[in-house]
Design a protein around this motif. Structure first.
Motif, mmCIF file in Angstrom:
data_model
loop_
_atom_site.group_PDB
_atom_site.id
_atom_site.type_symbol
_atom_site.label_atom_id
_atom_site.label_comp_id
_atom_site.label_asym_id
_atom_site.label_seq_id
_atom_site.Cartn_x
_atom_site.Cartn_y
_atom_site.Cartn_z
ATOM 1 N N LEU A 64 91.520 2.713 -72.428
ATOM 2 C CA LEU A 64 90.206 2.060 -72.378
ATOM 3 C C LEU A 64 89.549 2.242 -71.013
ATOM 4 C CD1 LEU A 64 90.833 -1.257 -74.337
ATOM 5 C CD2 LEU A 64 89.346 0.637 -75.008
ATOM 6 N N TRP A 65 90.318 2.049 -69.938
ATOM 7 C CA TRP A 65 89.788 2.215 -68.583
ATOM 8 C C TRP A 65 89.269 3.637 -68.394
ATOM 9 C CZ3 TRP A 65 87.612 0.883 -64.325
ATOM 10 C CH2 TRP A 65 87.702 1.691 -63.193
ATOM 11 N N GLN A 66 90.032 4.621 -68.877
ATOM 12 C CA GLN A 66 89.656 6.012 -68.665
ATOM 13 C C GLN A 66 88.415 6.415 -69.454
ATOM 14 O OE1 GLN A 66 93.141 8.447 -69.224
ATOM 15 N NE2 GLN A 66 93.957 7.864 -67.233
ATOM 16 N N LYS A 67 88.003 5.611 -70.401
ATOM 17 C CA LYS A 67 86.777 5.891 -71.156
ATOM 18 C C LYS A 67 85.531 5.354 -70.456
ATOM 19 C CE LYS A 67 89.052 6.281 -75.571
ATOM 20 N NZ LYS A 67 89.353 5.698 -76.857
ATOM 21 N N THR A 68 85.703 4.611 -69.361
ATOM 22 C CA THR A 68 84.551 4.104 -68.621
ATOM 23 C C THR A 68 83.987 5.214 -67.748
ATOM 24 O OG1 THR A 68 85.820 3.323 -66.709
ATOM 25 C CG2 THR A 68 85.547 1.778 -68.547
ATOM 26 N N LYS A 69 82.698 5.162 -67.479
ATOM 27 C CA LYS A 69 82.046 6.177 -66.644
ATOM 28 C C LYS A 69 82.660 6.241 -65.248
ATOM 29 C CE LYS A 69 78.905 8.049 -69.208
ATOM 30 N NZ LYS A 69 79.189 9.388 -69.684
ATOM 31 N N ARG A 70 83.042 5.089 -64.724
ATOM 32 C CA ARG A 70 83.614 5.042 -63.369
ATOM 33 C C ARG A 70 84.905 5.848 -63.270
ATOM 34 N NH1 ARG A 70 85.824 -0.151 -60.121
ATOM 35 N NH2 ARG A 70 85.968 0.876 -58.113
ATOM 36 N N GLN A 90 85.596 8.610 -64.927
ATOM 37 C CA GLN A 90 85.430 9.962 -65.465
ATOM 38 C C GLN A 90 84.810 10.918 -64.454
ATOM 39 O OE1 GLN A 90 83.129 9.474 -69.048
ATOM 40 N NE2 GLN A 90 84.845 8.604 -70.166
#
Length: 143
Positions: A22-28, A30
Motif C-alpha cells: 500500500l505504501w509503495q502505491k503512494t506517489k511519495r 514512486q
C-alpha cells in the motif's frame, strides 16, 4: 550465473507485506515512471552487482518477509539539495521463507547464499500469517 548482491532493509512503520504494498502505491514512494522506490542517503558502492539481479529483502517487524527485484538506482536530490540514491524496484513483492533479523540502521548487503529462499509456488497465494505468529515460528526455525 552472473555475480549479484542483494540489499537487506528495514521496512519501518509497516505491519506486514500488505502495508508495504500500500505504501509503495503512494506517489511519495514512486519514481517518475510510477515504479516503487526507496530513497536512501548513501549510494551503494556495489551498484553493478545490485542491478545485475539483486533484490531488496524487506525486514518487517523483525522478520525478513519478502523481496523485490532491483531495477535501477536513480539520483534523487532532496529539498535540502543533498544527493541521495533512489533504489527503484519491480512492484511485485515476492514472499520468502521467514527469517528473524535483529534491528539495524540503514541497509546491509546480503549475499545470495545468505538470502532466504522464495516461498514455493504452491504457497505464494497463502494468506500471510499474523505478524506475531510469523515471528515466533521464524525464531524456532519452523518457516
Amino acid at each position: 550465473m552472473d555475480k549479484y548482491v542483494n540489499i537487506l532493509k528495514l521496512s519501518v512503520g509497516t505491519e506486514n507485506t500488505d502495508d508495504l504494498a500500500l505504501w509503495q502505491k503512494t506517489k511519495r514512494a514512486q519514481a517518475a515512471d510510477g515504479l516503487p522506490r526507496h530513497v536512501t542517503r548513501m549510494w551503494p558502492k556495489r551498484e553493478a552487482e545490485l542491478t545485475n539481479g539483486g533484490s531488496v529483502f524487506w525486514v518487517i517487524k523483525g522478520v525478513i518477509q519478502c523481496r523485490q527485484k532491483i531495477i535501477r538506482l536513480d539520483e534523487h536530490i532532496g529539498q535540502d539539495g543533498i544527493r541521495r540514491c533512489a533504489i527503484v524496484m519491480d512492484p511485485t513483492l515476492i514472499r520468502v521463507q521467514s527469517s528473524v533479523k535483529r534491528p539495524f540502521q540503514g541497509w546491509r548487503y546480503l549475499s545470495p547464499d545468505d538470502a532466504p529462499a522464495d516461498l514455493p509456488k504452491n504457497r505464494e497465494e497463502e494468506e500471510p500469517l499474523p505478524t506475531d505468529l510469523n515471528r515466533a515460528l521464524a525464531e524456532i526455525g519452523v518457516l
